[in-house]
Design an enzyme around this catalytic site. Structure first.
Site, PDB file in Angstrom:
ATOM      1  N   CYS A 131       0.965  -0.709   0.079  1.00 50.00           N
ATOM      2  CA  CYS A 131       0.260   0.051   0.201  1.00 50.00           C
ATOM      3  C   CYS A 131       0.991   1.251   0.507  1.00 50.00           C
ATOM      4  CB  CYS A 131      -1.180  -0.612   1.495  1.00 50.00           C
ATOM      5  SG  CYS A 131      -1.956   1.125   1.143  1.00 50.00           S
ATOM      6  N   CYS A 134      -0.277   4.042   2.322  1.00 46.24           N
ATOM      7  CA  CYS A 134      -0.102   3.702   3.891  1.00 46.24           C
ATOM      8  C   CYS A 134       1.545   4.303   4.241  1.00 46.24           C
ATOM      9  CB  CYS A 134      -0.157   2.481   3.920  1.00 46.24           C
ATOM     10  SG  CYS A 134      -2.163   2.221   4.309  1.00 46.24           S
TER      11      CYS A 134
END
Length: 177
Positions: A131, A134
């Site tokens: 991700c 993130c």
């Protein structure tokens, strides 16, 4: 030592992984709590039963009860957040980014350990789960807290090696059937 058992299970064709596993864990510059929390969170995120079985006892022995629980919490919350935020990021429609998430993430605000440690573990798990949003978010929090790039990279190295060992050992187990 379980680490030695794990290293001995790595096939010869993946000798680099065996050497890297020994160095990222055995020769890490990370403080013990950061190292073993990263190891535990990444072993969980790797989804490899063998890796988790071999690394968890040593992680537990090197972590306080609070840090042990927090590392497991980092793996759990990132399993959710990485899917959610990666999907929002990858969808072509930018309107999804404006919608309220509506997901509980209380552990991020109160992880039970130093915030920097939890952020580092979350970043490492986010690397495994792929991700980018993130990764950027956790990296920015860590950098603002004064964590240097070398420390962040060290956690990512731990994540990458644990993930690679898990993939390799799980594949070998299937091929041996």
């Amino acid at each position: 030592m379980a680490l030695d058992e794990l290293k001995s299970a790595i096939p010869d064709f993946a000798k680099d992984l065996k050497l890297n596993l020994g160095s990222v864990i055995g020769n890490s510059d990370l403080p013990q709590q950061q190292l073993w929390g990263t190891v535990l969170a990444c072993a969980i995120a790797s989804r490899s039963p063998k890796v988790l079985r071999e690394l968890e006892p040593e992680a537990k022995a090197n972590l306080s009860a609070e840090a042990y629980t927090a590392a497991k919490s980092a793996a759990a919350i990132m399993a959710m957040n990485n899917v959610f935020y990666r999907t929002r990021h990858l969808l072509s429609d930018p309107e999804y980014g404006t919608l309220r998430a509506g997901l509980r993430m209380n552990v991020i605000g109160n992880p039970g350990v130093e915030k920097v440690d939890f952020e580092l573990w979350s970043l490492a798990v986010s690397a495994i789960n792929g991700c980018g949003q993130c990764l950027d978010s956790h990296e920015q929090v860590l950098r603002k807290a004064g964590v240097d790039r070398e420390t962040i990279q060290e956690a990512v190295k731990v994540a990458s090696v644990i993930q690679a060992v898990g993939v390799t050992l799980d594949a070998e187990a299937v091929l041996a059937e």
